[in-house]
Design an enzyme around this catalytic site. Structure first.
Site: not given
Length: 306
Positions: A100, A152, A165, A169, A198
């Site tokens: 994670n 993601s 990113y 991912k 969030g």
């Protein structure tokens, strides 16, 4: 049916806050012994403190669970090895790994530096690989393992300013696909989570009302399912705001072009047929594409493959 993890040991990286914290706490509530790993840095990966991880451990212990804190930087393999050794010394096994940990260094590709690009890859992609490598032999020897990669929508579909990113991912999806094949005979199942939550990494990027719906608690059930005894394998589950879906990569059937049409002009002329979704499939291994294409070519040429 109640899903529990009694007797299981879990490592959750980046679990000092946000999604990782929620994953760790819920695993512990259901009987898992948990390594709460967190470098304790800022969202961009700078700094470091063990206080966040220790606070989560205290929360788990206060609820009657077992946990230890660990501050390993997942981008450094020697630190990851030491973290896994600590888990083995404490409990003698590792059953669950939730990759994670992550950072953000958002900038458009034109403005971003290669150093930032490498750092994001090091944490998200190589961090996941480092942790998986460190537990792989343990899981193989005990014939049991459940691993979750965190992907993601930025990697699956793209997002402006997140080339670094998104690349990392999507990279973990490639790892998941092959590790699922290699781990199958050892009862090691590898899946991926595509979360929308969030957290401090999304704060300020979405409207406040939407942010309030996207709690980590609405995402974690997907992780709990993916690390259960009866988990699927090689599956990407998207989760957020209490909604869950499965992401699949399809390939159209495609079209065979005769030798005289095997040109950019021929592709342009046959583009509609190439893109036709009728008969599209979800390949389970890369070689399936080779088998499909050679079969189509042989049929088009009127030859028999033996």
């Amino acid at each position: 049916m109640s899903i529990r993890y009694d007797g299981k040991v879990a490592i959750v990286t980046g679990s000092g806050q946000g999604l990782g914290r929620c994953h760790a706490i819920e695993l512990a509530k259901r009987g898992a012994k948990v390594v709460v790993n967190d470098l304790g840095g800022a969202a961009d990966g700078t700094g470091g403190s063990s206080e966040a991880a220790k606070a989560v451990v205290a929360e788990i212990e206060a609820a009657g669970g077992e946990a230890i804190a660990n501050g390993a930087n997942v981008a450094k393999y020697d630190e990851v090895e030491a973290m896994v050794k600590a888990a083995m010394d404490q409990w003698g096994r590792v059953d669950i790994l939730v990759n994670n940990a992550g950072i953000l260094r958002d900038k458009s590709f034109a403005k971003g530096s290669l150093d930032d690009f490498r750092m994001v890859l090091d944490v998200h992609l190589m961090g996941s690989i480092n942790c998986t490598k460190a537990v792989w032999d343990i899981m193989r020897d005990q014939a049991y393992g459940r691993i979750v990669m965190t992907t993601s929508s930025s990697g699956l579909y793209g997002n402006f300013g997140q080339t670094n990113y998104g690349s990392a991912k999507m990279g973990v999806i490639g790892a998941m696909n092959t590790l699922s094949q290699e781990g199958a005979k050892y009862n090691i199942k590898v899946n991926a989570l595509a979360p929308t939550a969030g957290t401090r990494m999304t704060e300020g990027l979405i409207p406040e009302a939407a942010f309030d719906l996207l709690t980590p608690e609405t995402v974690t059930p997907a992780v709990l399912y993916m690390v259960s005894e009866d988990a699927p394998a090689r599956t990407v589950i998207a989760a957020g705001a209490g909604c869950y879906s499965v992401v699949k990569i399809h390939e159209t059937q495609g079209a065979y072009l005769a030798p005289e049409d095997q040109s950019p002009e021929g592709i342009a002329a046959n583009w509609d047929a190439i893109c036709n979704t009728e008969g599209e499939a979800i390949p389970q291994a890369g070689f399936e594409q080779t088998v499909k294409f050679t079969g189509m070519a042989a049929a088009g040429l009127g030859i028999e493959l033996k």
